[in-house]
Design a protein around this motif. Structure first.
Motif, PDB file in Angstrom:
ATOM      1  N   GLN A   1     -50.334 106.506   5.764  1.00  0.00           N
ATOM      2  CA  GLN A   1     -51.048 105.999   4.872  1.00  0.00           C
ATOM      3  C   GLN A   1     -51.183 103.749   5.471  1.00  0.00           C
ATOM      4  O   GLN A   1     -52.162 103.725   5.115  1.00  0.00           O
ATOM      5  N   LEU A   2     -50.647 103.841   6.130  1.00  0.00           N
ATOM      6  CA  LEU A   2     -50.155 102.557   6.545  1.00  0.00           C
ATOM      7  C   LEU A   2     -51.795 102.677   7.476  1.00  0.00           C
ATOM      8  O   LEU A   2     -52.336 101.321   7.986  1.00  0.00           O
ATOM      9  N   ALA A   3     -51.783 103.837   8.730  1.00  0.00           N
ATOM     10  CA  ALA A   3     -52.920 103.699   9.635  1.00  0.00           C
ATOM     11  C   ALA A   3     -54.083 103.531   8.560  1.00  0.00           C
ATOM     12  O   ALA A   3     -55.201 102.495   9.099  1.00  0.00           O
ATOM     13  N   ALA A   4     -54.566 104.192   7.342  1.00  0.00           N
ATOM     14  CA  ALA A   4     -55.442 104.441   6.353  1.00  0.00           C
ATOM     15  C   ALA A   4     -55.476 102.899   6.211  1.00  0.00           C
ATOM     16  O   ALA A   4     -56.794 102.694   5.660  1.00  0.00           O
ATOM     17  N   ASP A   5     -54.148 101.857   6.096  1.00  0.00           N
ATOM     18  CA  ASP A   5     -54.863 100.328   4.807  1.00  0.00           C
ATOM     19  C   ASP A   5     -55.596  99.842   6.167  1.00  0.00           C
ATOM     20  O   ASP A   5     -55.712  98.876   5.626  1.00  0.00           O
ATOM     21  N   ASP A   6     -54.770  99.699   7.128  1.00  0.00           N
ATOM     22  CA  ASP A   6     -55.534  99.227   8.175  1.00  0.00           C
ATOM     23  C   ASP A   6     -56.782  98.823   8.365  1.00  0.00           C
ATOM     24  O   ASP A   6     -57.068  97.746   8.411  1.00  0.00           O
ATOM     25  N   LYS A   7     -57.591 100.531   7.504  1.00  0.00           N
ATOM     26  CA  LYS A   7     -59.190  99.989   7.189  1.00  0.00           C
ATOM     27  C   LYS A   7     -59.195  99.286   6.920  1.00  0.00           C
ATOM     28  O   LYS A   7     -61.005  99.371   6.474  1.00  0.00           O
ATOM     29  N   ASN A   8     -58.902  98.918   5.663  1.00  0.00           N
ATOM     30  CA  ASN A   8     -58.333  97.795   4.712  1.00  0.00           C
ATOM     31  C   ASN A   8     -58.442  96.818   4.455  1.00  0.00           C
ATOM     32  O   ASN A   8     -57.497  96.596   4.232  1.00  0.00           O
ATOM     33  N   PRO A   9     -59.395  95.706   5.081  1.00  0.00           N
ATOM     34  CA  PRO A   9     -59.143  94.521   5.078  1.00  0.00           C
ATOM     35  C   PRO A   9     -58.838  93.763   3.723  1.00  0.00           C
ATOM     36  O   PRO A   9     -58.110  92.726   4.233  1.00  0.00           O
ATOM     37  N   SER A  10     -58.984  94.570   2.893  1.00  0.00           N
ATOM     38  CA  SER A  10     -58.661  93.798   0.910  1.00  0.00           C
ATOM     39  C   SER A  10     -57.089  94.082   0.576  1.00  0.00           C
ATOM     40  O   SER A  10     -56.910  93.160   0.236  1.00  0.00           O
ATOM     41  N   LEU A  11     -56.226  94.535   1.532  1.00  0.00           N
ATOM     42  CA  LEU A  11     -55.102  94.783   1.585  1.00  0.00           C
ATOM     43  C   LEU A  11     -54.470  93.415   2.270  1.00  0.00           C
ATOM     44  O   LEU A  11     -53.163  93.228   1.853  1.00  0.00           O
ATOM     45  N   ASP A  12     -55.512  92.607   3.039  1.00  0.00           N
ATOM     46  CA  ASP A  12     -54.147  91.563   3.829  1.00  0.00           C
ATOM     47  C   ASP A  12     -53.977  90.319   2.862  1.00  0.00           C
ATOM     48  O   ASP A  12     -55.060  89.371   3.275  1.00  0.00           O
ATOM     49  N   VAL A  13     -53.586  90.812   1.970  1.00  0.00           N
ATOM     50  CA  VAL A  13     -54.189  89.608   1.135  1.00  0.00           C
ATOM     51  C   VAL A  13     -52.093  88.639   0.590  1.00  0.00           C
ATOM     52  O   VAL A  13     -52.228  89.515   0.054  1.00  0.00           O
TER      53      VAL A  13
ATOM     54  N   PRO B   1     -33.666 105.610  11.191  1.00  0.00           N
ATOM     55  CA  PRO B   1     -33.991 105.256   9.607  1.00  0.00           C
ATOM     56  C   PRO B   1     -34.372 103.652   9.410  1.00  0.00           C
ATOM     57  O   PRO B   1     -33.010 102.687  10.178  1.00  0.00           O
ATOM     58  N   THR B   2     -35.478 103.261   9.013  1.00  0.00           N
ATOM     59  CA  THR B   2     -35.570 102.490   8.660  1.00  0.00           C
ATOM     60  C   THR B   2     -34.714 101.371   7.279  1.00  0.00           C
ATOM     61  O   THR B   2     -34.204 102.608   6.614  1.00  0.00           O
ATOM     62  N   SER B   3     -34.875 100.577   7.043  1.00  0.00           N
ATOM     63  CA  SER B   3     -34.068 100.058   5.687  1.00  0.00           C
ATOM     64  C   SER B   3     -34.841 100.844   4.161  1.00  0.00           C
ATOM     65  O   SER B   3     -33.551 100.946   3.475  1.00  0.00           O
ATOM     66  N   SER B   4     -35.916 101.426   4.288  1.00  0.00           N
ATOM     67  CA  SER B   4     -36.291 102.022   3.380  1.00  0.00           C
ATOM     68  C   SER B   4     -35.177 103.416   3.224  1.00  0.00           C
ATOM     69  O   SER B   4     -35.368 104.302   1.636  1.00  0.00           O
ATOM     70  N   ALA B   5     -34.691 103.734   3.762  1.00  0.00           N
ATOM     71  CA  ALA B   5     -33.811 105.116   4.105  1.00  0.00           C
ATOM     72  C   ALA B   5     -33.172 104.536   3.888  1.00  0.00           C
ATOM     73  O   ALA B   5     -32.895 106.227   2.901  1.00  0.00           O
ATOM     74  N   THR B   6     -32.128 103.971   3.404  1.00  0.00           N
ATOM     75  CA  THR B   6     -31.331 103.538   2.894  1.00  0.00           C
ATOM     76  C   THR B   6     -31.160 103.762   1.498  1.00  0.00           C
ATOM     77  O   THR B   6     -30.281 104.464   0.555  1.00  0.00           O
ATOM     78  N   ALA B   7     -32.223 103.510   1.344  1.00  0.00           N
ATOM     79  CA  ALA B   7     -33.129 103.859  -0.688  1.00  0.00           C
ATOM     80  C   ALA B   7     -33.140 104.584  -1.216  1.00  0.00           C
ATOM     81  O   ALA B   7     -32.805 105.780  -0.168  1.00  0.00           O
ATOM     82  N   ALA B   8     -33.103 105.226  -2.757  1.00  0.00           N
ATOM     83  CA  ALA B   8     -33.750 106.484  -2.309  1.00  0.00           C
ATOM     84  C   ALA B   8     -34.667 107.046  -2.132  1.00  0.00           C
ATOM     85  O   ALA B   8     -35.299 106.198  -1.146  1.00  0.00           O
ATOM     86  N   PRO B   9     -35.546 107.689  -1.251  1.00  0.00           N
ATOM     87  CA  PRO B   9     -36.934 108.055   0.066  1.00  0.00           C
ATOM     88  C   PRO B   9     -38.229 107.931  -0.780  1.00  0.00           C
ATOM     89  O   PRO B   9     -38.464 108.526  -1.819  1.00  0.00           O
ATOM     90  N   LEU B  10     -38.525 106.832  -0.851  1.00  0.00           N
ATOM     91  CA  LEU B  10     -39.508 106.035  -1.992  1.00  0.00           C
ATOM     92  C   LEU B  10     -41.029 106.477  -1.145  1.00  0.00           C
ATOM     93  O   LEU B  10     -41.681 107.587  -1.757  1.00  0.00           O
ATOM     94  N   TYR B  11     -40.907 106.967   0.431  1.00  0.00           N
ATOM     95  CA  TYR B  11     -41.805 107.591   1.089  1.00  0.00           C
ATOM     96  C   TYR B  11     -41.533 108.774   1.505  1.00  0.00           C
ATOM     97  O   TYR B  11     -40.352 108.023   2.738  1.00  0.00           O
ATOM     98  N   ASP B  12     -42.060 109.050   2.755  1.00  0.00           N
ATOM     99  CA  ASP B  12     -41.568 109.834   3.610  1.00  0.00           C
ATOM    100  C   ASP B  12     -42.171 109.296   4.903  1.00  0.00           C
ATOM    101  O   ASP B  12     -42.962 108.936   5.236  1.00  0.00           O
ATOM    102  N   GLU B  13     -41.406 109.271   5.848  1.00  0.00           N
ATOM    103  CA  GLU B  13     -41.455 108.668   7.055  1.00  0.00           C
ATOM    104  C   GLU B  13     -42.684 109.168   7.531  1.00  0.00           C
ATOM    105  O   GLU B  13     -43.533 108.021   7.902  1.00  0.00           O
ATOM    106  N   GLN B  14     -43.021 110.187   8.079  1.00  0.00           N
ATOM    107  CA  GLN B  14     -44.739 110.652   8.698  1.00  0.00           C
ATOM    108  C   GLN B  14     -45.981 110.330   7.852  1.00  0.00           C
ATOM    109  O   GLN B  14     -46.939 109.729   8.016  1.00  0.00           O
ATOM    110  N   GLU B  15     -45.407 110.340   6.178  1.00  0.00           N
ATOM    111  CA  GLU B  15     -46.672 109.627   5.438  1.00  0.00           C
ATOM    112  C   GLU B  15     -46.855 108.650   5.349  1.00  0.00           C
ATOM    113  O   GLU B  15     -47.968 107.544   5.199  1.00  0.00           O
TER     114      GLU B  15
END
Length: 449
Positions: free
Chosen positions: A63-75, A45-59
């Motif tokens: 989303q991170l795979a989709a973010d990799d295709k958007n270089p505008s987020l790398d700011v 489990p990642t540290s995010s799993a210790t808090a209220a579930p913000l995201y499902d891990e697979q989700e």
């Protein structure tokens, strides 16, 4: 409150010794675990799993795979690039400080086959990306050893840049010492250096068999010696085949791991023409020679001239306290054995100090860097340590406010933080609450509201 949120990585072990009364043969019931290359555990489990579930891990992965295709987020902060474009650690400059350097699993497994620091593995697993923050403190450490090999021009006033051939990284827990040391090893190997890297120096002081050598009065640990030699071959095999041995004195044999002494033999002859690869293989294949080969290898490394040699020891503070081993004193009592009584540790530290005292200018054949690991809980050590050169200790800082800002933007990019909750006020609260502790920052950011 902070400690209840922050994830603790320490685990507690217990062990039990069985000794033959009044015998030099002793055995520790816990054997060191083999080191495996970095492989993220999908079930961890990642540290995010210790808090209220913000995201499902697979989700989150999707989303991170989709973010990799958007270089505008790398700011990063103030519109700066979040990731550096430098192709290697050698190309990093001061302008790349407070950016992230991308790595690959294949590169890490190839250049650091001995294993990765726990802090680095946890960072990769929690952020779901193999990238590390480029810190100015690491650049200073790298440039120090770069100047040892390639001295800079002297200044007009005749004063040169001060360099240290021996460095001991000290600092508070979770300030990044082990990660900086691993990055230094990667840089040195990419530059073609010969590096003896010990990612878990604590294992030199526990586990396996241990015997008191009657000739030296020190304790031999043949299992640890064999593991050290095997790790040294993982990356350096091709280099060692090209390097001839320069010392041909017989190697003192010791008691083998669980097999006793050799009959009618107390030393091992080293024929002329032997190379370092053959020497190391001898220590691996002959348990009676393992400790002696490690000691001889340390001496041979100090004599190499055609390429820089770096010895990098993590968890170095474990070499200045008591080991796990105990010597039987009476039938009902044992004496704890100090690390300075172990053969390998004694000669490893002794040679550094002897070569420093015999100062040889403009030579780079004895570079050593150690990193203290306060998470191993060996206690506070005195400022002046035996066999450590004066002024060798360098205090490694925790995250500065500017570094914490970049780290927070990176965790936002990696979806450890919800975008609607991210603000300058919130990440500063976490920074001051954790006092710049990188592990605690990573554990607290998912709770940002």
């Amino acid at each position: 409150m902070l400690r209840s949120f922050a994830r603790t990585a320490a685990t507690h072990h217990s062990w039990h010794h069985k000794h033959a009364p009044f015998s030099s043969l002793s055995h520790s019931s816990r054997t060191p675990k083999p080191t495996t290359p970095f492989q993220p555990d999908p079930k961890k489990p990642t540290s995010s799993a210790t808090a209220a579930p913000l995201y499902d891990e697979q989700e989150r992965i999707r989303q991170l795979a989709a973010d990799d295709k958007n270089p505008s987020l790398d700011v990063g902060p103030n519109g700066r690039p979040l990731f550096t474009s430098a192709p290697s650690l050698s190309h990093l400059s001061r302008n790349d400080a407070r950016t992230y350097f991308k790595l690959t699993k294949d590169t890490l497994n190839a250049v650091l086959p001995e294993g990765l620091p726990v802090g680095m593995v946890n960072e990769f697993q929690d952020s779901m990306r193999t990238a590390l923050l480029v810190r100015q403190s690491f650049l200073d450490l790298r440039d120090n050893f770069r100047r040892v090999v390639d001295p800079p021009m002297w200044s007009a006033n005749g004063k040169g840049v001060k360099v240290r051939k021996q460095v001991v990284l000290d600092g508070p827990v979770s300030c990044g010492k082990s990660i900086a040391l691993a990055m230094l090893v990667q840089w040195a190997r990419e530059e073609g250096w010969l590096v003896l890297y010990v990612p878990k120096g604590k294992e030199w002081t526990r586990g396996g068999f241990f015997y008191k050598h009657p000739h030296t009065g020190l304790w031999d640990t043949p299992v640890q010696a064999e593991n050290v030699l095997k790790d040294f071959l993982k990356y350096n095999e091709s280099y060692l085949k090209q390097l001839p041995c320069q010392i041909f004195d017989p190697i003192l044999l010791g008691e083998g791991a669980g097999v006793g002494w050799l009959k009618d033999a107390d030393s091992l002859a080293i024929p002329e023409g032997t190379n370092l690869y053959e020497l190391v293989r001898t220590g691996i294949e002959q348990t009676h020679a393992a400790v002696g080969v490690v000691v001889r290898l340390r001496k041979e490394l100090s004599l190499i001239k055609d390429r820089p040699v770096l010895i990098a020891i993590d968890q170095y503070n474990n070499w200045f306290t008591f080991s796990e081993y105990e010597e039987p004193v009476t039938i009902r009592s044992c004496r704890p054995i100090h690390a300075r009584e172990l053969t390998m540790l004694t000669y490893m530290k002794m040679l550094v100090m002897l070569l420093v005292k015999a100062f040889r200018p403009m030579m780079h054949d004895d570079m050593m860097v150690g990193a203290f690991s306060h998470s191993t809980a060996v206690g506070k050590l005195r400022k002046d340590l035996p066999d450590v050169p004066v002024n060798a200790r360098v205090m490694f800082p925790r995250y500065s406010l500017d570094e914490a800002e970049t780290v927070s933007h990176y965790y936002l990019r990696q979806r450890l933080i919800r975008r609607e909750a991210f603000s300058e006020e919130n990440w500063k609260k976490i920074y001051f609450l954790s006092n710049g502790n990188g592990t605690e920052i990573r554990g607290l950011v998912p709770f940002m509201r």
